[in-house]
Design an enzyme around this catalytic site. Structure first.
Site, PDB file in Angstrom:
ATOM      1  CG  PHE A 196      -1.809  -1.060   1.482  1.00 50.56           C
ATOM      2  CD1 PHE A 196      -3.105  -1.020   0.986  1.00 50.56           C
ATOM      3  CD2 PHE A 196      -1.423  -2.181   2.222  1.00 50.56           C
ATOM      4  CE1 PHE A 196      -3.999  -2.060   1.216  1.00 50.56           C
ATOM      5  CE2 PHE A 196      -2.310  -3.220   2.455  1.00 50.56           C
ATOM      6  CZ  PHE A 196      -3.601  -3.161   1.940  1.00 50.56           C
ATOM      7  CG  ASP A 197       1.011   5.888  -1.625  1.00 54.71           C
ATOM      8  OD1 ASP A 197       2.085   6.119  -1.034  1.00 54.71           O
ATOM      9  OD2 ASP A 197       0.303   6.791  -2.102  1.00 54.71           O
TER      10      ASP A 197
END
Length: 298
Positions: free
Chosen positions: A161-162
């Protein structure tokens, strides 16, 4: 008594084109010739579709149901019912236990997300993704031409995930966009002890954390935060996760470096980011989805 989905299950809704490789068939659909598209799908009913960009993600999520139902995957698609039949037959061919689906023949299917209580929606249609995000559902536009997931970790679901506008709110990203990097770093240093508000994918990370803690059979979960942040802004990201009592296994603070090559080494089954440039870098190496949320996606 009516059947209901267990409130403790992770419910994932996915479009047929995100799950399977329908790119050849989609050329007919994009040409507005849906009858030719349906005819082609009818001819190929007994030909299993090739795996698509999100196939590995779905296969591994369903593997967590070995002992009890923990994950429900539902096909939510603009396809017609005939194409939907091919989707179900293809899923059965690969041993994917997918029993539910909604096929709307060109109409937006996002409106069924509420009835499904879906926590995640994956689609190749940007308008559907944006509408789902606006309705409070974590959603990403799957890049159908993304590299396929590595087969090196068959018993480990890997998701990256960012941070900002994905796991976290875009509060800090707004400062960066408005005032630049130096102001962003000053803002994050000053707010290091103040947890960030949740972004759209916090519930997804929490659901993965529950799967991780459950230690189900031989399946494991490995998560990574892959962010353009660097020190000193890294501290606030870590402290926010601590406040949420959610762990990630790896955190890559890249300070603006291209993410693609780092993701190639992590080998996720899927990566989520709100920046189109990061997705372009990532999709050459790993399955990727664009989260059209926050100030970067007006």
């Amino acid at each position: 008594m009516p059947v209901t989905l267990d409130a403790h299950q992770l419910v994932v809704a996915i479009s047929s084109r995100a799950l399977f490789d329908f790119e050849e068939e989609n050329e007919l659909f994009e040409a507005r010739d849906d009858h030719a598209y349906m005819d082609l799908q009818r001819q190929r009913l007994d030909v299993p579709a090739k795996p698509g960009a999100a196939f590995s993600l779905v296969k591994k999520l369903l593997a967590f149901n070995a002992e009890e139902p923990r994950v429900e995957v539902v096909v939510l698609s603009r396809n017609d019912p005939i194409s939907g039949l091919r989707v179900f037959k293809s899923a059965a061919h690969y041993g994917l236990d997918i029993q539910r689906g909604a096929f709307t023949r060109g109409a937006s299917p996002w409106r069924y997300l509420r009835s499904l209580k879906a926590q995640l929606f994956l689609s190749t249609n940007e308008a559907d993704v944006r509408t789902a995000l606006a309705a409070g559902v974590a959603a990403a536009r799957v890049m159908p031409q993304s590299a396929r997931a590595s087969e090196a970790h068959p018993d480990e679901l890997r998701i990256a995930f960012d941070g900002d506008a994905v796991l976290f709110s875009d509060e800090a990203e707004q400062v960066y966009q408005r005032d630049g990097l130096s102001a962003f770093q000053d803002h994050e240093r000053a707010h290091a002890l103040h947890p960030m508000a949740a972004g759209p994918f916090k519930p997804v990370l929490q659901a993965l954390h529950r799967l991780q803690q459950a230690q189900i059979g031989s399946m494991r979960v490995r998560t990574a935060l892959v962010t353009a942040r660097s020190a000193p802004a890294a501290e606030r990201a870590v402290r926010t996760l601590m406040d949420w009592q959610v762990e990630v296994d790896e955190a890559l603070f890249l300070g603006g470096l291209a993410k693609g090559e780092f993701l190639r080494e992590f080998e996720p089954d899927f990566f989520f980011d709100d920046q189109a440039g990061h997705i372009a870098s990532a999709s050459a190496h790993v399955p990727s989805g664009h989260v059209a949320a926050g100030i970067a996606n007006p």
